[in-house]
Design an enzyme around this catalytic site. Sequence first.
Site, PDB file in Angstrom:
ATOM      1  N   ASP A  14       0.098   9.979  -3.801  1.00  8.64           N
ATOM      2  CA  ASP A  14       0.955  10.534  -4.849  1.00  8.64           C
ATOM      3  C   ASP A  14       0.118  10.834  -6.091  1.00  8.64           C
ATOM      4  O   ASP A  14      -0.578   9.946  -6.615  1.00  8.64           O
ATOM      5  CB  ASP A  14       2.073   9.540  -5.207  1.00  8.64           C
ATOM      6  CG  ASP A  14       3.096   9.379  -4.091  1.00  8.64           C
ATOM      7  OD1 ASP A  14       3.015  10.117  -3.086  1.00  8.64           O
ATOM      8  OD2 ASP A  14       3.985   8.517  -4.236  1.00  8.64           O
ATOM      9  N   GLY A  40       4.201   8.234   0.144  1.00 12.78           N
ATOM     10  CA  GLY A  40       4.653   8.778   1.436  1.00 12.78           C
ATOM     11  C   GLY A  40       5.833   7.946   1.906  1.00 12.78           C
ATOM     12  O   GLY A  40       5.761   6.710   1.919  1.00 12.78           O
ATOM     13  N   LYS A  41       6.907   8.616   2.295  1.00  9.09           N
ATOM     14  CA  LYS A  41       8.122   7.859   2.623  1.00  9.09           C
ATOM     15  C   LYS A  41       7.890   6.856   3.739  1.00  9.09           C
ATOM     16  O   LYS A  41       8.383   5.720   3.683  1.00  9.09           O
ATOM     17  CB  LYS A  41       9.261   8.827   2.978  1.00  9.09           C
ATOM     18  CG  LYS A  41       9.664   9.700   1.803  1.00  9.09           C
ATOM     19  CD  LYS A  41      10.829  10.581   2.098  1.00  9.09           C
ATOM     20  CE  LYS A  41      10.994  11.668   1.030  1.00  9.09           C
ATOM     21  NZ  LYS A  41      11.150  11.149  -0.327  1.00  9.09           N
ATOM     22  N   THR A 222      23.227   6.115   0.140  1.00 11.39           N
ATOM     23  CA  THR A 222      22.764   5.487  -1.099  1.00 11.39           C
ATOM     24  C   THR A 222      23.101   6.421  -2.258  1.00 11.39           C
ATOM     25  O   THR A 222      22.902   7.638  -2.175  1.00 11.39           O
ATOM     26  CB  THR A 222      21.261   5.176  -1.038  1.00 11.39           C
ATOM     27  OG1 THR A 222      20.525   6.375  -0.810  1.00 11.39           O
ATOM     28  CG2 THR A 222      20.951   4.176   0.068  1.00 11.39           C
ATOM     29  N   GLY A 224      22.278   5.747  -5.766  1.00 13.04           N
ATOM     30  CA  GLY A 224      21.615   5.383  -7.014  1.00 13.04           C
ATOM     31  C   GLY A 224      22.394   4.316  -7.748  1.00 13.04           C
ATOM     32  O   GLY A 224      22.825   3.316  -7.166  1.00 13.04           O
ATOM     33  N   ASP A 248      11.310   4.326 -13.289  1.00  9.33           N
ATOM     34  CA  ASP A 248      10.814   5.341 -12.345  1.00  9.33           C
ATOM     35  C   ASP A 248      11.544   5.105 -11.014  1.00  9.33           C
ATOM     36  O   ASP A 248      11.405   4.034 -10.422  1.00  9.33           O
ATOM     37  CB  ASP A 248       9.291   5.171 -12.182  1.00  9.33           C
ATOM     38  CG  ASP A 248       8.680   6.142 -11.179  1.00  9.33           C
ATOM     39  OD1 ASP A 248       9.421   6.958 -10.599  1.00  9.33           O
ATOM     40  OD2 ASP A 248       7.461   6.087 -10.989  1.00  9.33           O
ATOM     41  N   ALA A 251      10.544   6.116  -4.781  1.00 10.57           N
ATOM     42  CA  ALA A 251      10.482   5.123  -3.694  1.00 10.57           C
ATOM     43  C   ALA A 251      11.615   4.099  -3.736  1.00 10.57           C
ATOM     44  O   ALA A 251      11.594   3.142  -2.956  1.00 10.57           O
ATOM     45  CB  ALA A 251       9.131   4.405  -3.634  1.00 10.57           C
ATOM     46  N   ALA A 252      12.617   4.305  -4.575  1.00 12.70           N
ATOM     47  CA  ALA A 252      13.766   3.381  -4.559  1.00 12.70           C
ATOM     48  C   ALA A 252      14.470   3.450  -3.207  1.00 12.70           C
ATOM     49  O   ALA A 252      14.818   2.420  -2.616  1.00 12.70           O
ATOM     50  CB  ALA A 252      14.743   3.733  -5.681  1.00 12.70           C
ATOM     51  N   GLY A 253      14.681   4.669  -2.710  1.00 11.94           N
ATOM     52  CA  GLY A 253      15.312   4.821  -1.400  1.00 11.94           C
ATOM     53  C   GLY A 253      14.469   4.200  -0.293  1.00 11.94           C
ATOM     54  O   GLY A 253      14.993   3.560   0.621  1.00 11.94           O
ATOM     55  N   ASP A 254      13.151   4.390  -0.383  1.00 16.03           N
ATOM     56  CA  ASP A 254      12.257   3.808   0.629  1.00 16.03           C
ATOM     57  C   ASP A 254      12.322   2.280   0.588  1.00 16.03           C
ATOM     58  O   ASP A 254      12.280   1.616   1.630  1.00 16.03           O
ATOM     59  CB  ASP A 254      10.809   4.247   0.380  1.00 16.03           C
ATOM     60  CG  ASP A 254      10.653   5.754   0.465  1.00 16.03           C
ATOM     61  OD1 ASP A 254      11.410   6.386   1.223  1.00 16.03           O
ATOM     62  OD2 ASP A 254       9.766   6.294  -0.238  1.00 16.03           O
ATOM     63  N   ARG A 287       9.856  -0.460 -12.277  1.00 13.32           N
ATOM     64  CA  ARG A 287       8.387  -0.358 -12.322  1.00 13.32           C
ATOM     65  C   ARG A 287       7.958   1.059 -11.919  1.00 13.32           C
ATOM     66  O   ARG A 287       8.672   1.740 -11.192  1.00 13.32           O
ATOM     67  CB  ARG A 287       7.758  -1.333 -11.332  1.00 13.32           C
ATOM     68  CG  ARG A 287       8.233  -2.757 -11.519  1.00 13.32           C
ATOM     69  CD  ARG A 287       7.869  -3.551 -10.299  1.00 13.32           C
ATOM     70  NE  ARG A 287       8.401  -4.893 -10.435  1.00 13.32           N
ATOM     71  CZ  ARG A 287       8.465  -5.780  -9.460  1.00 13.32           C
ATOM     72  NH1 ARG A 287       8.018  -5.469  -8.255  1.00 13.32           N
ATOM     73  NH2 ARG A 287       8.952  -6.966  -9.664  1.00 13.32           N
TER      74      ARG A 287
HETATM   75  O1  RIB Z   1      10.179   8.667  -1.481  1.00  6.74           O
HETATM   76  C1  RIB Z   1       9.104   8.746  -2.366  1.00  6.74           C
HETATM   77  C2  RIB Z   1       7.942   9.425  -1.719  1.00  6.74           C
HETATM   78  O2  RIB Z   1       8.277  10.767  -1.447  1.00  6.74           O
HETATM   79  C3  RIB Z   1       6.702   9.493  -2.557  1.00  6.74           C
HETATM   80  O3  RIB Z   1       5.883   8.361  -2.449  1.00  6.74           O
HETATM   81  C4  RIB Z   1       6.055  10.776  -2.092  1.00  6.74           C
HETATM   82  O4  RIB Z   1       4.879  10.576  -1.369  1.00  6.74           O
HETATM   83  C5  RIB Z   1       7.105  11.487  -1.248  1.00  6.74           C
HETATM   84  O5  RIB Z   1       6.822  11.401   0.084  1.00  6.74           O
END
Ligand code: RIB
Length: 305
Positions: A14, A40-41, A222, A224, A248, A251-254, A287
């Site tokens: 990223d 990356g997800k 989801t 938010g 920020d 990556a909250a969803g991840d 974070r």
């Molecule tokens: O979900 C967040 C991610 O989406 C980021 O880390 C970015 O790499 C994109 O894949």
Amino acid sequence: MQAKVVIVGSLNMDLVTRAPRLPRAGETLAGQSFVTVPGGKGANQAVAAARLGASVAMIGCVGDDAYGEQLRAALLAEGVDCQAVTAIAGESTGVALIVVDDSSQNAIVIVAGGNGQVSASVVDRFDALLSQADVIICQLEVPMATVGHVLKRGRELGKTVILNPAPASGPLPAEWYAWIDYLIPNESEATALTGVPVDSVATADAAATALLASGVGKVIVTLGEQGALFASQSGSAHFPAPKVKAVDTTAAGDTFVGGFAAALAEGKSEPDAIRFGQIAAALSVTRSGAQPSIPTFNEVQGYQP
Ligand code: RIB
């Protein structure tokens, strides 16, 4: 023994800029900072599941470049099994160009690089990992044909199959739905999948009803700060989000998906796994960055509203 979560998905470096607001078309904006952060997800969900208590293996591809080495090192540092993270000669590693604004929202452009090389034959080389899994997770940052292949194989093997349809630009192939135990879209993804404009608990419920009618096992939309909507053939339930100050949301969803999967694999009930994933995701938005923002198991366990 820890439960085993196997993720087939993307690894991105990223490239993150903070700016007062997102730029308009044709506009040049002065940013406030720039960092490179592992993301990356797929890799984010691998890190989340590992930090949140699961034994994790990742299947994916990077380029034979410095970013690829750094992304692999980041996963190894979390204890993720990277035997199936393949470096492709002559390919570049996937990147995500991210702008985060003062209200913590982001805009992301991804360039697939090695993620585009995650073929069904790459996955088949690591079929033993899929066979050993309790839970298999996919997203949509690798080729669609590969995702379909993994979902089908997961169903054949009798595994718990999770699809986080991110990013989604339209409906999924109809045959996929019968292969998915848990479909976990956000608002915009649920809208893209169903055509139902999702911006509330009620509209998420309507979209989830349409997805269940397509044959998917269970749906978690989801939303938010509006929480999450869980739906199955037995009915639906709303889970409010923990209240936090967002810095920020990347990556909250991840983090939710990885946390939910880790908890489910450990034998938690669905409501408890959803609440566990929600706390993890809420802590992550306090974070900056993708993988650096993901909390540990102890942080989630110790969370006080
Ligand atoms: O979900 C967040 C991610 O989406 C980021 O880390 C970015 O790499 C994109 O894949």
